[in-house]
Design an enzyme around this catalytic site. Structure first.
Site, PDB file in Angstrom:
ATOM      1  N   ASN A  38       0.845  -1.200   0.000  1.00  0.00           N
ATOM      2  CA  ASN A  38       0.000   0.000   0.000  1.00  0.00           C
ATOM      3  C   ASN A  38       0.879   1.249   0.000  1.00  0.00           C
ATOM      4  O   ASN A  38       1.970   1.286   0.580  1.00  0.00           O
ATOM      5  CB  ASN A  38      -1.013   0.004   1.149  1.00  0.00           C
ATOM      6  CG  ASN A  38      -0.425  -0.221   2.519  1.00  0.00           C
ATOM      7  OD1 ASN A  38       0.619  -0.838   2.678  1.00  0.00           O
ATOM      8  ND2 ASN A  38      -1.104   0.300   3.519  1.00  0.00           N
ATOM      9  N   ILE A  39       0.373   2.258  -0.695  1.00  0.00           N
ATOM     10  CA  ILE A  39       1.105   3.514  -0.888  1.00  0.00           C
ATOM     11  C   ILE A  39       0.142   4.651  -0.578  1.00  0.00           C
ATOM     12  O   ILE A  39      -0.819   4.875  -1.334  1.00  0.00           O
ATOM     13  CB  ILE A  39       1.624   3.627  -2.340  1.00  0.00           C
ATOM     14  CG1 ILE A  39       2.512   2.425  -2.685  1.00  0.00           C
ATOM     15  CG2 ILE A  39       2.387   4.941  -2.520  1.00  0.00           C
ATOM     16  CD1 ILE A  39       2.807   2.272  -4.174  1.00  0.00           C
ATOM     17  N   GLU A  40       0.374   5.308   0.558  1.00  0.00           N
ATOM     18  CA  GLU A  40      -0.557   6.358   0.991  1.00  0.00           C
ATOM     19  C   GLU A  40      -0.139   7.722   0.459  1.00  0.00           C
ATOM     20  O   GLU A  40       0.945   7.889  -0.115  1.00  0.00           O
ATOM     21  CB  GLU A  40      -0.641   6.345   2.521  1.00  0.00           C
ATOM     22  CG  GLU A  40      -1.194   5.001   3.010  1.00  0.00           C
ATOM     23  CD  GLU A  40      -1.407   4.947   4.516  1.00  0.00           C
ATOM     24  OE1 GLU A  40      -0.883   5.811   5.248  1.00  0.00           O
ATOM     25  OE2 GLU A  40      -2.104   4.006   4.954  1.00  0.00           O
ATOM     26  N   GLU A  55      -3.128  -4.705  -2.809  1.00  0.00           N
ATOM     27  CA  GLU A  55      -3.679  -5.617  -3.808  1.00  0.00           C
ATOM     28  C   GLU A  55      -3.779  -4.943  -5.170  1.00  0.00           C
ATOM     29  O   GLU A  55      -3.438  -5.525  -6.203  1.00  0.00           O
ATOM     30  CB  GLU A  55      -5.066  -6.097  -3.374  1.00  0.00           C
ATOM     31  CG  GLU A  55      -5.074  -6.873  -2.069  1.00  0.00           C
ATOM     32  CD  GLU A  55      -5.278  -5.990  -0.846  1.00  0.00           C
ATOM     33  OE1 GLU A  55      -4.743  -4.850  -0.828  1.00  0.00           O
ATOM     34  OE2 GLU A  55      -5.955  -6.436   0.097  1.00  0.00           O
ATOM     35  N   CYS A 109     -10.186  -4.948   0.689  1.00  0.00           N
ATOM     36  CA  CYS A 109     -11.308  -4.010   0.755  1.00  0.00           C
ATOM     37  C   CYS A 109     -12.237  -4.245  -0.441  1.00  0.00           C
ATOM     38  O   CYS A 109     -11.896  -4.949  -1.404  1.00  0.00           O
ATOM     39  CB  CYS A 109     -10.802  -2.572   0.796  1.00  0.00           C
ATOM     40  SG  CYS A 109     -10.319  -1.925  -0.826  1.00  0.00           S
ATOM     41  N   CYS A 115     -10.801  -3.352  -3.914  1.00  0.00           N
ATOM     42  CA  CYS A 115      -9.836  -4.348  -4.411  1.00  0.00           C
ATOM     43  C   CYS A 115     -10.545  -5.620  -4.850  1.00  0.00           C
ATOM     44  O   CYS A 115     -10.145  -6.262  -5.832  1.00  0.00           O
ATOM     45  CB  CYS A 115      -8.788  -4.645  -3.343  1.00  0.00           C
ATOM     46  SG  CYS A 115      -7.633  -3.279  -3.097  1.00  0.00           S
TER      47      CYS A 115
HETATM   48  N1  THU Z   1      -5.141  -1.490   2.849  1.00  0.00           N
HETATM   49  C1  THU Z   1      -4.589  -2.318   1.919  1.00  0.00           C
HETATM   50  O1  THU Z   1      -3.536  -2.019   1.332  1.00  0.00           O
HETATM   51  N2  THU Z   1      -5.228  -3.473   1.645  1.00  0.00           N
HETATM   52  C2  THU Z   1      -6.335  -3.927   2.281  1.00  0.00           C
HETATM   53  O2  THU Z   1      -6.807  -5.017   1.995  1.00  0.00           O
HETATM   54  C3  THU Z   1      -6.956  -3.118   3.320  1.00  0.00           C
HETATM   55  C4  THU Z   1      -6.377  -1.764   3.538  1.00  0.00           C
HETATM   56  C5  THU Z   1      -4.428  -0.260   3.203  1.00  0.00           C
HETATM   57  C6  THU Z   1      -5.070   1.017   2.790  1.00  0.00           C
HETATM   58  C7  THU Z   1      -4.442   1.997   3.784  1.00  0.00           C
HETATM   59  O3  THU Z   1      -3.175   2.393   3.291  1.00  0.00           O
HETATM   60  C8  THU Z   1      -4.244   1.163   5.032  1.00  0.00           C
HETATM   61  O4  THU Z   1      -4.278  -0.191   4.601  1.00  0.00           O
HETATM   62  C9  THU Z   1      -5.273   1.406   6.119  1.00  0.00           C
HETATM   63  O5  THU Z   1      -6.550   1.275   5.620  1.00  0.00           O
END
Ligand code: THU
Length: 147
Positions: free
Chosen positions: A55-57, A68, A102, A105
Site C-alpha cells: 500500500n502507498i498512501e 492488492e 477491501c 480491491c
Molecule cells: N489497505 C490495503 O492495502 N489493503 C487492504 O486489503 C486493506 C487496507 C491499506 C489502505 C491503507 O493504506 C491502510 O491499509 C489502512 O486502511
C-alpha cells in the site's frame, strides 16, 4: 519458507506458504505515514510469475492505493491478465490478523479473476486461511454483465 502453515495443517511448506512469505517481505516497502497499517500482496500469475505490491498512501488521503491493487495494476502493466491467487499480509507491526481485501480491491480482482481465484490471508502467528473470490464477492458485477 519462514514456517507459514495453513491453520488446519501440520507444519510443512507449500506454494501458498511461499506466496504468503513474499507478501510479508514486500510489506516492508509499504508507504504508510498516515495509518501505519502496512500491507503486502503477492499475486500469482497464470504463467507462474509473481507480482508484488504494497500500500502507498498520500497526504491527500484519497489517492492512496491498496497493496492488492498495486500488485494487480503492476501485473496488467506487464502484460499479465490471468491470475491464480493472491496472498495478503497486513496490519500494524507484529499484531497481524487476517487482512481481507477491501471492497474496491475485490471489484478490481473480479475484473480479471474467476470465482475460484484464491485469496490467501497470512497472519502474524504464521498461519494462513484460504478463501475464494466468489466467497468474498458474491453475486458480483463484472465484465460479463456488459455483454
Ligand atoms: N489497505 C490495503 O492495502 N489493503 C487492504 O486489503 C486493506 C487496507 C491499506 C489502505 C491503507 O493504506 C491502510 O491499509 C489502512 O486502511
Amino acid at each position: 519458507m519462514d514456517g507459514y502453515n495453513h491453520e488446519s495443517q501440520a507444519a510443512g511448506e507449500d506454494w501458498r506458504a511461499r506466496l504468503v512469505c513474499m507478501a510479508l517481505d514486500v510489506r516492508k516497502n509499504a508507504y504508510t505515514p498516515y495509518s501505519d497499517f502496512k500491507v503486502g500482496a503477492a499475486l500469482l500469475c497464470a504463467d507462474g510469475s509473481v507480482v508484488l505490491g504494497c500500500n502507498i498512501e498520500n497526504a491527500a488521503y484519497g489517492p492512496s492505493n491498496c497493496a492488492e491493487r498495486t500488485a494487480v495494476f503492476g501485473a496488467v502493466a506487464q502484460g499479465k491478465r490471468k491470475f491464480k491467487a493472491i496472498a495478503i499480509v497486513g496490519g500494524r507491526e507484529d499484531a497481524l490478523e487476517d487482512c481481507p481485501p477491501c471492497g474496491v480491491c475485490r471489484q478490481v480482482l473480479a475484473e480479471f479473476c474467476s470465482g475460484s481465484f484464491e485469496i490467501i490471508l497470512g497472519r502474524g502467528d504464521k498461519t494462513y486461511t484460504v478463501h475464494t473470490l466468489s466467497e468474498l464477492l458474491p453475486y458480483s458485477f463484472g465484465p460479463g454483465n456488459l455483454l
